[in-house]
Motif scaffolding. Structure first.
Motif, mmCIF file in Angstrom:
data_model
loop_
_atom_site.group_PDB
_atom_site.id
_atom_site.type_symbol
_atom_site.label_atom_id
_atom_site.label_comp_id
_atom_site.label_asym_id
_atom_site.label_seq_id
_atom_site.Cartn_x
_atom_site.Cartn_y
_atom_site.Cartn_z
ATOM 1 N N ALA A 141 0.845 -1.203 0.000
ATOM 2 C CA ALA A 141 0.000 0.000 0.000
ATOM 3 C C ALA A 141 0.872 1.242 0.000
ATOM 4 C CB ALA A 141 -0.904 -0.008 1.219
ATOM 5 N N ASP A 142 0.542 2.171 -0.876
ATOM 6 C CA ASP A 142 1.177 3.493 -0.868
ATOM 7 C C ASP A 142 0.093 4.474 -0.434
ATOM 8 O OD1 ASP A 142 3.364 2.327 -1.914
ATOM 9 O OD2 ASP A 142 3.366 3.395 -3.824
ATOM 10 N N ILE A 143 0.307 5.137 0.678
ATOM 11 C CA ILE A 143 -0.735 6.029 1.189
ATOM 12 C C ILE A 143 -0.188 7.446 1.217
ATOM 13 C CG2 ILE A 143 -2.231 6.513 3.178
ATOM 14 C CD1 ILE A 143 -1.965 3.519 3.890
ATOM 15 N N PHE A 144 -0.811 8.312 0.459
ATOM 16 C CA PHE A 144 -0.339 9.706 0.438
ATOM 17 C C PHE A 144 -1.495 10.642 0.769
ATOM 18 C CE2 PHE A 144 -1.444 8.400 -3.772
ATOM 19 C CZ PHE A 144 -2.025 9.484 -4.402
ATOM 20 N N ILE A 145 -1.784 10.727 2.036
ATOM 21 C CA ILE A 145 -2.883 11.570 2.493
ATOM 22 C C ILE A 145 -2.289 12.874 3.008
ATOM 23 C CG2 ILE A 145 -4.754 11.755 4.168
ATOM 24 C CD1 ILE A 145 -5.043 8.691 3.869
ATOM 25 N N LYS A 146 -2.682 13.965 2.380
ATOM 26 C CA LYS A 146 -2.046 15.251 2.678
ATOM 27 C C LYS A 146 -2.588 15.869 3.963
ATOM 28 C CE LYS A 146 -1.135 16.046 -2.136
ATOM 29 N NZ LYS A 146 -1.604 16.633 -3.346
ATOM 30 N N GLU A 147 -1.975 16.959 4.352
ATOM 31 C CA GLU A 147 -2.282 17.587 5.644
ATOM 32 C C GLU A 147 -3.766 17.910 5.831
ATOM 33 O OE1 GLU A 147 2.080 18.194 5.370
ATOM 34 O OE2 GLU A 147 0.408 18.117 3.985
ATOM 35 N N SER A 148 -4.446 18.283 4.745
ATOM 36 C CA SER A 148 -5.838 18.694 4.894
ATOM 37 C C SER A 148 -6.723 17.546 5.379
ATOM 38 C CB SER A 148 -6.359 19.228 3.563
ATOM 39 O OG SER A 148 -6.171 18.227 2.587
ATOM 40 N N VAL A 187 -5.683 14.556 7.404
ATOM 41 C CA VAL A 187 -4.569 13.817 8.018
ATOM 42 C C VAL A 187 -4.973 12.403 8.437
ATOM 43 C CG1 VAL A 187 -2.829 13.881 9.849
ATOM 44 C CG2 VAL A 187 -3.634 15.991 8.827
ATOM 45 N N LEU A 188 -4.073 11.514 8.158
ATOM 46 C CA LEU A 188 -4.279 10.108 8.511
ATOM 47 C C LEU A 188 -3.938 9.920 9.984
ATOM 48 C CD1 LEU A 188 -4.505 7.089 7.458
ATOM 49 C CD2 LEU A 188 -2.029 7.202 7.223
ATOM 50 N N LEU A 214 4.117 5.332 3.593
ATOM 51 C CA LEU A 214 3.337 6.515 3.987
ATOM 52 C C LEU A 214 4.073 7.753 3.498
ATOM 53 C CD1 LEU A 214 2.554 5.512 7.688
ATOM 54 C CD2 LEU A 214 1.044 5.315 5.728
ATOM 55 N N MET A 215 3.384 8.570 2.718
ATOM 56 C CA MET A 215 4.060 9.718 2.093
ATOM 57 C C MET A 215 3.974 10.983 2.935
ATOM 58 S SD MET A 215 5.529 9.037 -0.744
ATOM 59 C CE MET A 215 5.650 10.577 -1.637
ATOM 60 N N PHE A 216 3.012 11.036 3.870
ATOM 61 C CA PHE A 216 2.838 12.250 4.661
ATOM 62 C C PHE A 216 2.744 11.898 6.144
ATOM 63 C CE2 PHE A 216 1.484 13.526 0.462
ATOM 64 C CZ PHE A 216 2.141 14.733 0.327
ATOM 65 N N PRO A 217 3.019 12.854 7.036
ATOM 66 C CA PRO A 217 2.977 12.553 8.467
ATOM 67 C C PRO A 217 1.592 12.088 8.891
ATOM 68 C CG PRO A 217 3.896 14.734 8.054
ATOM 69 C CD PRO A 217 3.344 14.249 6.763
ATOM 70 N N PHE A 218 1.561 11.386 9.996
ATOM 71 C CA PHE A 218 0.273 10.925 10.516
ATOM 72 C C PHE A 218 0.133 11.374 11.975
ATOM 73 C CE2 PHE A 218 2.326 7.515 12.842
ATOM 74 C CZ PHE A 218 3.432 7.210 12.048
ATOM 75 N N THR A 219 -1.098 11.301 12.452
ATOM 76 C CA THR A 219 -1.354 11.751 13.829
ATOM 77 C C THR A 219 -1.899 10.575 14.636
ATOM 78 O OG1 THR A 219 -3.621 12.319 13.284
ATOM 79 C CG2 THR A 219 -1.990 14.078 13.049
ATOM 80 N N GLY A 220 -2.306 10.873 15.877
ATOM 81 C CA GLY A 220 -2.972 9.844 16.675
ATOM 82 C C GLY A 220 -2.085 9.261 17.744
ATOM 83 N N PRO A 221 -2.663 8.340 18.518
ATOM 84 C CA PRO A 221 -1.937 7.757 19.649
ATOM 85 C C PRO A 221 -0.628 7.102 19.206
ATOM 86 C CG PRO A 221 -4.201 6.953 19.536
ATOM 87 C CD PRO A 221 -3.985 7.758 18.323
ATOM 88 N N GLY A 226 9.491 12.670 10.514
ATOM 89 C CA GLY A 226 9.527 13.751 11.498
ATOM 90 C C GLY A 226 9.609 13.283 12.933
ATOM 91 N N GLN A 227 8.711 13.835 13.758
ATOM 92 C CA GLN A 227 8.758 13.565 15.195
ATOM 93 C C GLN A 227 8.359 12.126 15.545
ATOM 94 O OE1 GLN A 227 10.059 15.724 17.242
ATOM 95 N NE2 GLN A 227 10.287 17.204 15.582
ATOM 96 N N ARG A 228 7.833 11.388 14.590
ATOM 97 C CA ARG A 228 7.416 10.008 14.912
ATOM 98 C C ARG A 228 8.532 9.014 14.638
ATOM 99 N NH1 ARG A 228 1.220 10.109 15.620
ATOM 100 N NH2 ARG A 228 1.859 8.391 16.915
ATOM 101 N N THR A 229 9.710 9.550 14.278
ATOM 102 C CA THR A 229 10.825 8.671 13.935
ATOM 103 C C THR A 229 11.199 7.762 15.112
ATOM 104 O OG1 THR A 229 11.632 10.375 12.442
ATOM 105 C CG2 THR A 229 13.188 8.658 13.057
#
Lengths: 203, 345
Positions: B162-169, B171-172, B192-199, B219-222
């Motif tokens: 799976a290639d998932i590229f969900i942009k900031e607007s 957010v995954l 995953l092409m863009f940052p993600f949020t969540g727990p 980013g910060q999830r590294t």
């Protein structure tokens, strides 16, 4: 491979399905891998029989071979756009029947270049077409035609079933008729035997 | 000029198909069952089938593993409300769909429309039809550009990548990601092409147990990705890590406490002030220069995971380290913007 100049001196006689014979140069004939495998080493005494193909088809095929004798060595399929004017004319002047005969002959004679160009021509007819258009090009029955054909077949099957049932019925009746005399015969014999037994016991 | 194609010699049929692109072969396969059987006999192989999902349509392409091979578009699947009789065709002799073409920026695109309430049945029949055309079993790759598309992917089965590229607007978040992983238990890799949020992700998160994980812009999830990943290939770009992240991971690998299946961690960072105290690092992990005896010069990163490029690393300028107790060897490249770690089999 011999040079075109020297190989063109050698002529072979080809026999068609009609029994007619005609000359083809060795250089042209050598483009056929089938010929190379069958006759190149052992040679041919009389005419070479390619009697599955008619004269017109064979002449057309070898016309192509004669023309391409002087062309550079074959290097894989060529795109239709790369064909020369002569090649295009060669294909354009053929009708559907001749084209199919030429493909079949070229396939049998294993003439790579001609076979490949013929295939490219068919591929070109199919490129960019939708399913319905392709069905027309490759002469398949359409869904409606298949449906109609299926209905006809179903009707035929139903009619055949009816006929079979009638035949079975008739056979049953005949069997009963045939059985009657046998039963009568058995009864008569039984009566005779009974009478004989009675007369014997009276004696 | 009509040609009785099925009556031609097999070698001719095969040669014609060889000269056609797959989109034409696919259209031919819908002509009849006999044509489909003939196509199957030609033994076509592709490496992957790519389903690019948008909110209302699915672009289907065929692709190959080669680095420079561009996927070739086959057809676009879209939901429709009705199927007019004149453009009706059948997939796998069962599901009816609508064939149309549209010109989009000088390119003619081919569409198969299916009734929206038959979506699951249609996609199943379509996938069955496509897969039956190949001699091999191509990987199925899903490309999703929105969270809606992620949920639309449920009709596609046996998804491997799976290639998932969900942009900031849009957010995954990690729970959507876990849902997606639950829909597709056969997934082998995710990009995953863009940052993600969540727990935060843990070592129990499904995404941490996938063979190949690439996160662009991690980013910060590294840190959490590095700490919890427990499979083969991890690729983090525009990563934000510090030396401790690497130290902790390498300690666990060296002591065989984690990363038992690890093959490679490829990272790059854009941090301008990332400082690497090499001497401290080298002393703790007993880093040794390549000597040409312990192992070969070149490491071949060989994977079919599309977003992790197969390539050969020259490890002669890298450092070697070994697991405790005479375990596996690994090589590490320590650069200002790149840290790569590969494990030798």
């Amino acid at each position: 491979m011999t040079s075109p100049a020297s190989s063109s001196e050698v002529k072979y006689l080809i026999e068609s399905s009609e029994g007619n014979t005609f000359d083809v140069s060795g250089a042209a004939l050598r483009q056929s891998n089938t010929f190379n495998a069958m006759f190149l080493n052992i040679g041919a005494d009389g005419p070479i029989p390619f009697t599955d193909y008619n004269e017109a088809t064979l002449k057309k095929v070898f016309e192509y071979c004669e023309h391409s004798v002087n062309e550079e060595n074959y290097s894989g399929p060529k795109h239709q756009d790369d064909l020369s004017k002569w090649d295009l004319n060669f294909f354009n002047e053929m009708d559907q029947k001749m084209f199919i005969d030429v493909i079949n002959a070229s396939n049998f004679l294993d003439i790579e270049r001609l076979t490949s160009y013929c295939c490219e021509r068919i591929a070109r007819m199919l490129r960019g077409k939708n399913t319905q258009e392709m069905i027309k090009v490759i002469t398949l029955p359409t869904a409606e035609e298949l449906e109609a054909k299926q209905k006809v077949e179903e009707k035929k099957a139903a009619a055949a079933k009816k006929v079979a049932e009638k035949a079975a019925e008739t056979a049953e009746k005949t069997e009963t008729l045939e059985e009657l005399p046998v039963q009568q015969l058995v009864q008569t014999t039984r009566n005779k035997l009974t009478r004989k037994y009675l007369s014997f016991s009276n004696e | 000029m009509p040609i009785p194609f099925l009556k031609l010699p097999y070698l001719i049929q095969r040669e014609v198909l060889k000269q056609l692109e797959f989109d034409d072969i696919f259209m031919m396969s819908l002509c009849s069952r006999k044509v489909k059987i003939m196509i199957q006999s030609v033994s076509i192989n592709v490496d992957k089938l790519i389903y690019v999902l948008s909110d209302h349509a699915i672009l289907v392409s065929v692709g190959y593993h080669g680095r420079f091979q561009r996927p070739q578009d086959v057809i676009i699947l879209e939901r429709v409300e009705a199927i007019p009789r004149e453009s009706r065709i059948r997939i796998n002799c069962e599901i009816e769909c609508r064939y149309t073409t549209r010109r989009i920026t000088d390119v003619i695109k081919v569409y198969l429309g299916y009734l929206s309430w038959e979506e699951d049945m249609f996609l199943k029949a379509f996938q069955g039809h496509m897969n039956s055309l190949f001699q091999n079993q191509p990987d199925n790759t899903v490309v999703a550009g929105s969270t809606n598309a992620l949920y639309n992917s449920t009709g596609i089965s046996n998804v491997n990548n799976a290639d998932i590229f969900i942009k900031e607007s849009d957010v995954l978040n990690t729970s959507q990601l876990e849902d997606f992983m639950n829909f597709h238990p056969t997934l082998n890799s995710i990009h995953l092409m863009f940052p993600f949020t969540g727990p935060p992700l843990t070592s129990e998160s499904k995404i941490m147990k996938i063979n190949g994980l690439s996160v662009h812009n991690s980013g910060q999830r590294t840190s959490e990705l590095m700490a919890n990943f427990c499979k083969q290939y991890l690729n983090l770009t525009i990563a934000t890590y510090d030396l401790n992240d690497w130290k902790q991971s390498l300690r666990k690998w060296k002591r065989k406490e984690a990363y038992g299946n690890l093959k490679a961690v490829i990272t790059c960072t854009l941090q301008p002030n990332f400082v690497l105290d090499f001497d401290v690092f080298a002393a703790e992990f007993n880093l040794q220069e390549w000597d040409g005896e312990r192992k070969p010069k070149n490491y071949r990163l060989d994977t079919t995971i599309s977003h992790i490029q197969s390539e050969e690393f020259d490890c002669s300028k890298w450092f070697d380290m070994q697991q405790d107790g005479g375990g596996k060897w690994a090589s590490i490249l320590l650069g200002p913007n790149v840290i790569d770690f590969v494990v030798w089999d």
